[in-house]
Design a protein around this motif. Structure first.
Motif, PDB file in Angstrom:
ATOM      1  N   PHE A   8      36.650  39.672  40.178  1.00 48.17           N
ATOM      2  CA  PHE A   8      36.616  38.896  41.416  1.00 48.17           C
ATOM      3  C   PHE A   8      37.131  37.480  41.190  1.00 48.17           C
ATOM      4  N   GLU A   9      36.746  36.848  40.086  1.00 49.24           N
ATOM      5  CA  GLU A   9      37.189  35.472  39.830  1.00 49.24           C
ATOM      6  C   GLU A   9      38.709  35.394  39.734  1.00 49.24           C
ATOM      7  N   GLU A  10      39.313  36.402  39.092  1.00 48.37           N
ATOM      8  CA  GLU A  10      40.771  36.426  38.991  1.00 48.37           C
ATOM      9  C   GLU A  10      41.404  36.627  40.361  1.00 48.37           C
ATOM     10  N   ALA A  11      40.814  37.517  41.164  1.00 47.84           N
ATOM     11  CA  ALA A  11      41.342  37.773  42.494  1.00 47.84           C
ATOM     12  C   ALA A  11      41.262  36.525  43.368  1.00 47.84           C
ATOM     13  N   ALA A  23      44.320  34.582  45.094  1.00 44.19           N
ATOM     14  CA  ALA A  23      44.370  34.419  46.552  1.00 44.19           C
ATOM     15  C   ALA A  23      44.608  32.972  46.947  1.00 44.19           C
ATOM     16  N   LEU A  24      44.084  32.033  46.145  1.00 46.22           N
ATOM     17  CA  LEU A  24      44.223  30.613  46.470  1.00 46.22           C
ATOM     18  C   LEU A  24      45.491  30.001  45.882  1.00 46.22           C
ATOM     19  N   THR A  25      46.303  30.826  45.218  1.00 40.06           N
ATOM     20  CA  THR A  25      47.545  30.335  44.617  1.00 40.06           C
ATOM     21  C   THR A  25      48.741  30.817  45.431  1.00 40.06           C
ATOM     22  N   ASP A  26      49.571  29.883  45.830  1.00 41.26           N
ATOM     23  CA  ASP A  26      50.806  30.209  46.573  1.00 41.26           C
ATOM     24  C   ASP A  26      50.529  30.973  47.852  1.00 41.26           C
ATOM     25  N   ASP A  27      49.417  30.696  48.483  1.00 44.72           N
ATOM     26  CA  ASP A  27      49.135  31.345  49.756  1.00 44.72           C
ATOM     27  C   ASP A  27      49.883  30.602  50.867  1.00 44.72           C
ATOM     28  N   PRO A  28      50.634  31.309  51.724  1.00 44.45           N
ATOM     29  CA  PRO A  28      51.386  30.622  52.780  1.00 44.45           C
ATOM     30  C   PRO A  28      50.496  29.823  53.725  1.00 44.45           C
ATOM     31  N   ILE A  61      45.993  38.944  47.779  1.00 44.23           N
ATOM     32  CA  ILE A  61      46.265  38.180  46.559  1.00 44.23           C
ATOM     33  C   ILE A  61      47.759  38.135  46.246  1.00 44.23           C
ATOM     34  N   ASN A  62      48.579  38.494  47.258  1.00 47.73           N
ATOM     35  CA  ASN A  62      50.042  38.406  47.131  1.00 47.73           C
ATOM     36  C   ASN A  62      50.582  39.262  45.987  1.00 47.73           C
ATOM     37  N   MET A  63      50.064  40.474  45.876  1.00 48.28           N
ATOM     38  CA  MET A  63      50.522  41.406  44.848  1.00 48.28           C
ATOM     39  C   MET A  63      51.304  42.533  45.523  1.00 48.28           C
ATOM     40  N   ALA A  64      52.347  42.994  44.870  1.00 44.09           N
ATOM     41  CA  ALA A  64      53.159  44.066  45.431  1.00 44.09           C
ATOM     42  C   ALA A  64      52.329  45.338  45.607  1.00 44.09           C
ATOM     43  N   GLN A  65      52.578  46.053  46.697  1.00 46.76           N
ATOM     44  CA  GLN A  65      51.807  47.265  46.968  1.00 46.76           C
ATOM     45  C   GLN A  65      52.113  48.369  45.954  1.00 46.76           C
ATOM     46  N   THR A  66      53.265  48.276  45.271  1.00 50.52           N
ATOM     47  CA  THR A  66      53.589  49.290  44.256  1.00 50.52           C
ATOM     48  C   THR A  66      52.756  49.129  42.991  1.00 50.52           C
ATOM     49  N   PRO A  89      30.081  26.286  47.393  1.00 49.77           N
ATOM     50  CA  PRO A  89      30.331  25.498  46.177  1.00 49.77           C
ATOM     51  C   PRO A  89      31.419  26.111  45.305  1.00 49.77           C
ATOM     52  N   GLU A  90      31.706  27.407  45.486  1.00 49.23           N
ATOM     53  CA  GLU A  90      32.709  28.069  44.653  1.00 49.23           C
ATOM     54  C   GLU A  90      34.100  27.491  44.871  1.00 49.23           C
ATOM     55  N   ILE A  91      34.386  27.000  46.065  1.00 49.51           N
ATOM     56  CA  ILE A  91      35.745  26.537  46.370  1.00 49.51           C
ATOM     57  C   ILE A  91      35.785  25.092  46.852  1.00 49.51           C
ATOM     58  N   ASP A  92      34.663  24.534  47.292  1.00 47.16           N
ATOM     59  CA  ASP A  92      34.683  23.168  47.824  1.00 47.16           C
ATOM     60  C   ASP A  92      34.962  22.137  46.748  1.00 47.16           C
ATOM     61  N   ASN A  93      34.720  22.493  45.484  1.00 51.88           N
ATOM     62  CA  ASN A  93      34.978  21.556  44.389  1.00 51.88           C
ATOM     63  C   ASN A  93      36.403  21.640  43.870  1.00 51.88           C
TER      64      ASN A  93
END
Length: 448
Positions: free
Chosen positions: A35-38, A42-47, A232-237, A441-445
């Protein structure tokens, strides 16, 4: 067949085999994903986050734009004209005792000028607009934070859904295997005359039911993974395998949710909006205050009297004081609009606080109910497992029919699925409590 065509067909077959083997490897070796990796992905390069960053930049430019008209201005102007007017006159010069011609206007006329001006004292108008624009930056940052919370909430729900489907799929695969073994036992008993066709039908129905449940769980698992890959912007393949224990999944919730209500992003945005309207009231009030401006200019021109055909330059400096006496009601309307906007935001805050408190209480009740449900589901599973053990022992001893044994098998399977669902509902209830209290708190910091 021509040689070139044979080679191309062979090459095509090799390419297809390599693609299919690659897909098979991807299917057989999915990438484990925690989950932490996901969340990081998800928060990287999100449009959506990039769009909020762009809005922050726009708001930052709005600060300089709001005070631009009060900053120094440097202007340059030039002009050129050609005239068809009579440009020469002839007169009798007594000194020379003869006629003489002079140019009244040159045919070509040109002018060049540079002006510096600055409205340097505005009685607070500049600072009011600047403060309002800065508050707009705060709102843009809050909107980005709100979107990141939305992403966290959505990702967590999808991830939990995939874990639930995965665990149910594992349980149902085991259920199918046990049911098939039971079916083999029933068929052997029928050949021995110890079971009836009805028992065989019951066993086959049990296998069919488990297979149907397994097929549904596989579909839900595939859907959840597809949604997760999109988020998480990963290809469906690409193939992934969510990793984690549904029953040990941690979701932080506030100990005293009511204390954090004023930190709710919607409330913070409304408070910023009230502050902006306050600054706009100040600005509109000061529009009737004086403006103090200095200016300096330098000009260079030709073709004007008294030196008709000579080039001339001159400079000028000045200080001016201006005041608006009547603007057609714009000031009064602006102040009234800002005050009503501020009042509207205040009423929305009161309404929002009431609804948030209700949502917090409701979410706390959901959490408590889900915790009770888990205790009951665990008790039910323990009883079902003991009942199945007793039923199998009594069946081996000949004191229980195969139909009764199948009923015990079905009850144990239901209890396992029910316990998983209870943990899933508890986690969703905790997510609802986080959303109601605005506790992330997981993302506000995470720095902007």
């Amino acid at each position: 067949m021509p040689g070139n065509m044979k080679i191309s067909v062979v090459a095509l077959v090799i390419i297809l085999l390599s693609v299919l083997s690659g897909d098979a490897c991807a299917q057989e070796n999915p990438v484990p994903l925690r989950f932490e990796e996901a969340l990081k992905m998800a928060l990287t390069d999100d449009p959506g986050i990039t769009a909020r960053d762009d809005q922050i930049r726009i708001s930052e430019y709005g600060v300089s734009e709001s005070v631009a008209k009060f900053n120094p201005r440097l202007d340059i102007a030039s002009s050129y004209s050609r005239s068809s007017l009579e440009s020469e006159i002839e007169f009798y010069n007594p000194l020379t005792a003869g006629p003489e011609r002079i140019s009244l206007f040159p045919e070509d006329r040109y002018n060049l000028g540079i002006t510096l001006s600055h409205n340097f004292f505005t009685f607070g108008k500049r600072s009011a607009l600047k403060n309002a624009a800065k508050l707009g930056i705060d709102i843009s940052r809050l909107e980005k934070q709100e979107y990141m919370r939305f992403l966290y909430d959505k990702l967590t729900r999808i991830f939990l859904k995939s874990l639930l489907a995965r665990d149910n799929m594992t349980i149902q695969k085991n259920d199918v295997s046990r049911a098939q073994r039971k079916l083999e036992i029933v068929r052997a008993k029928i050949s021995e005359g110890l079971a009836s066709d009805y028992d065989s039908i019951r066993a086959e129905l049990l296998v069919s039911r488990y297979e149907s449940d397994l097929n549904m769980s596989e579909g839900e698992y595939a859907t959840a993974r597809a949604e997760l890959k999109a988020l998480i912007n990963m290809a469906q393949t690409d193939e992934i395998m969510p990793v984690g224990d549904l029953r040990a999944f941690e979701i932080a919730v506030p100990e005293t949710p009511d204390a954090d209500i004023r930190d709710n992003i919607d409330i913070l945005k409304l408070e910023k909006s009230i502050a902006i309207q306050g600054e706009l009231v100040k600005y509109h009030k000061r529009t009737f205050y004086p403006n103090l401006t200095y200016s300096a200019s330098y000009n260079w021109q030709n073709g004007y009297q008294p030196d008709l055909d000579k080039l001339k330059d001159y400079w000028m400096v000045g200080l001016s004081l201006s005041m608006n006496l009547f603007d057609g009601g714009g000031r009064r309307s602006g102040i009234g609009k800002a005050r009503y906007e501020s009042g509207r935001a205040g009423n929305l805050i009161s309404d929002l606080v009431s609804r948030i408190k209700a949502d917090v209480k409701s979410s706390q009740s959901e959490v408590a109910t889900a915790e009770d449900e888990i205790r009951l589901a665990q008790k039910r599973l323990e009883l079902a497992e003991k009942g199945l053990e007793i039923a199998e022992a009594r069946y081996r001893e000949g004191f229980l029919s195969i139909s009764d044994l199948l009923d015990s098998e079905l009850e144990q399977a239901k209890a396992e699925i029910g316990l998983n669902l209870s943990f899933y509902r508890l986690l969703l209830a905790r997510l609802n409590l986080k959303a109601a209290a605005g506790y992330y708190p997981e993302i506000d910091n995470i720095p902007y």
